[in-house]
Design an enzyme around this catalytic site. Sequence first.
Site, PDB file in Angstrom:
ATOM      1  N   CYS A 100     -88.286   0.227 -13.324  1.00 24.27           N
ATOM      2  CA  CYS A 100     -88.426  -1.199 -13.626  1.00 24.27           C
ATOM      3  C   CYS A 100     -87.107  -1.731 -14.194  1.00 24.27           C
ATOM      4  CB  CYS A 100     -89.550  -1.408 -14.644  1.00 24.27           C
ATOM      5  SG  CYS A 100     -89.667  -3.105 -15.256  1.00 24.27           S
ATOM      6  N   GLU A 130     -91.343   6.415 -20.670  1.00 20.73           N
ATOM      7  CA  GLU A 130     -90.361   5.329 -20.771  1.00 20.73           C
ATOM      8  C   GLU A 130     -89.510   5.473 -22.023  1.00 20.73           C
ATOM      9  OE1 GLU A 130     -90.171   0.620 -21.811  1.00 20.73           O
ATOM     10  OE2 GLU A 130     -91.829   1.245 -20.513  1.00 20.73           O
ATOM     11  N   THR A 166     -91.033  -1.496 -23.201  1.00 20.34           N
ATOM     12  CA  THR A 166     -91.280  -2.799 -22.582  1.00 20.34           C
ATOM     13  C   THR A 166     -92.712  -3.291 -22.712  1.00 20.34           C
ATOM     14  OG1 THR A 166     -91.642  -1.726 -20.433  1.00 20.34           O
ATOM     15  CG2 THR A 166     -89.408  -2.499 -20.914  1.00 20.34           C
ATOM     16  N   CYS A 194     -91.323  -6.851 -22.172  1.00 19.12           N
ATOM     17  CA  CYS A 194     -91.478  -7.666 -20.968  1.00 19.12           C
ATOM     18  C   CYS A 194     -92.341  -8.889 -21.272  1.00 19.12           C
ATOM     19  CB  CYS A 194     -92.108  -6.822 -19.863  1.00 19.12           C
ATOM     20  SG  CYS A 194     -92.460  -7.737 -18.352  1.00 19.12           S
ATOM     21  N   ASN A 224    -100.216   0.647 -21.916  1.00 22.14           N
ATOM     22  CA  ASN A 224    -100.418  -0.789 -22.089  1.00 22.14           C
ATOM     23  C   ASN A 224    -101.881  -1.174 -21.883  1.00 22.14           C
ATOM     24  OD1 ASN A 224    -100.745  -2.516 -19.349  1.00 22.14           O
ATOM     25  ND2 ASN A 224     -99.476  -0.730 -18.905  1.00 22.14           N
ATOM     26  N   SER A 266    -100.611  -1.639 -14.546  1.00 22.98           N
ATOM     27  CA  SER A 266    -100.605  -0.682 -13.435  1.00 22.98           C
ATOM     28  C   SER A 266    -101.900  -0.704 -12.624  1.00 22.98           C
ATOM     29  CB  SER A 266    -100.368   0.741 -13.975  1.00 22.98           C
ATOM     30  OG  SER A 266     -99.109   0.840 -14.603  1.00 22.98           O
TER      31      SER A 266
END
Length: 294
Positions: A100, A130, A166, A194, A224, A266
């Site tokens: 990303c 990440e 993010t 993000c 998330n 996702s």
Amino acid sequence: MTKKVLIARSAGFCFGVKRAIAIADETAGKGEAEDGPIQSLGPIIHNPQAVERLQEKGVRVVESVDEIACGKVIIRSHGVTRSDRGALEGKGVTIVDATCPFVTKAQEHARTLSRNGYAVVVVGDPNHPEVKSIISYIEKGVPVFTSIAEVSAAKGVRKAGIVAQTTQSFENLIAFVAAAMKRFPEVRVFNTICNATALRQQESTGLAGLADVMFVLGGYNSANTRRLAEICKAINPRTHHIETDGELSPAMVEGASVAGVTAGASTPQWIIAGFLDRLKELWKCDQIEVSFYR
């Protein structure tokens, strides 16, 4: 009585995930040919059902660089560590980068801060791929803090820079910033969360307050999505985190007239569509009003 379904407008794939899936689909569409097998280093996204579909198209998930000998390797949306990327380059395989862009930016900020003499605070789960990728871009010997307790106990550090996973919540970032401001004379902050993450959380919390029952759709391995479930449950105790429509039971919607639906970054749209079909079956109602929550 009319039943209502309110769907968060931002539910489902974010930009980075859409991009990663598109890259993987395009790579798989070209086939193996003489280039060898197609592999992804770790699951491309944190949704088991989407990953399974890619496997059916020929994209095999491997867990370490050691398992890769040849062919094409797709770098997942979360990114990989700098050492893993170097090892892949050393093997001479074809690298297809689906990281990303927002993750790439967080990696770059972490590297720049460390090169300019800043200790680096990384807001996020240190065990998440990440975050591991972001930390790997910090120069060796530079202090790295991943918890507020570590920040509060830091000694001998005059300046610190902050970046975030993010998909972290803005509130968590602010808590780290506040702790750092109390501890370090100089603090530099890069808000690498993000925008889609913040919007999804805002919509989901607003929706949870309106619904009789709240559903959060997405992989149990998705950080998330789990965070969405947590913040929704804090507002609406009748919140259910499920992966697929197969987990939806009559008891979950018993007595409810308004169902709220959101989904992690996702989660594919076909998972959401399948859930809605199953919900309509369970309600057995002639009139069901489905609308997006703004």
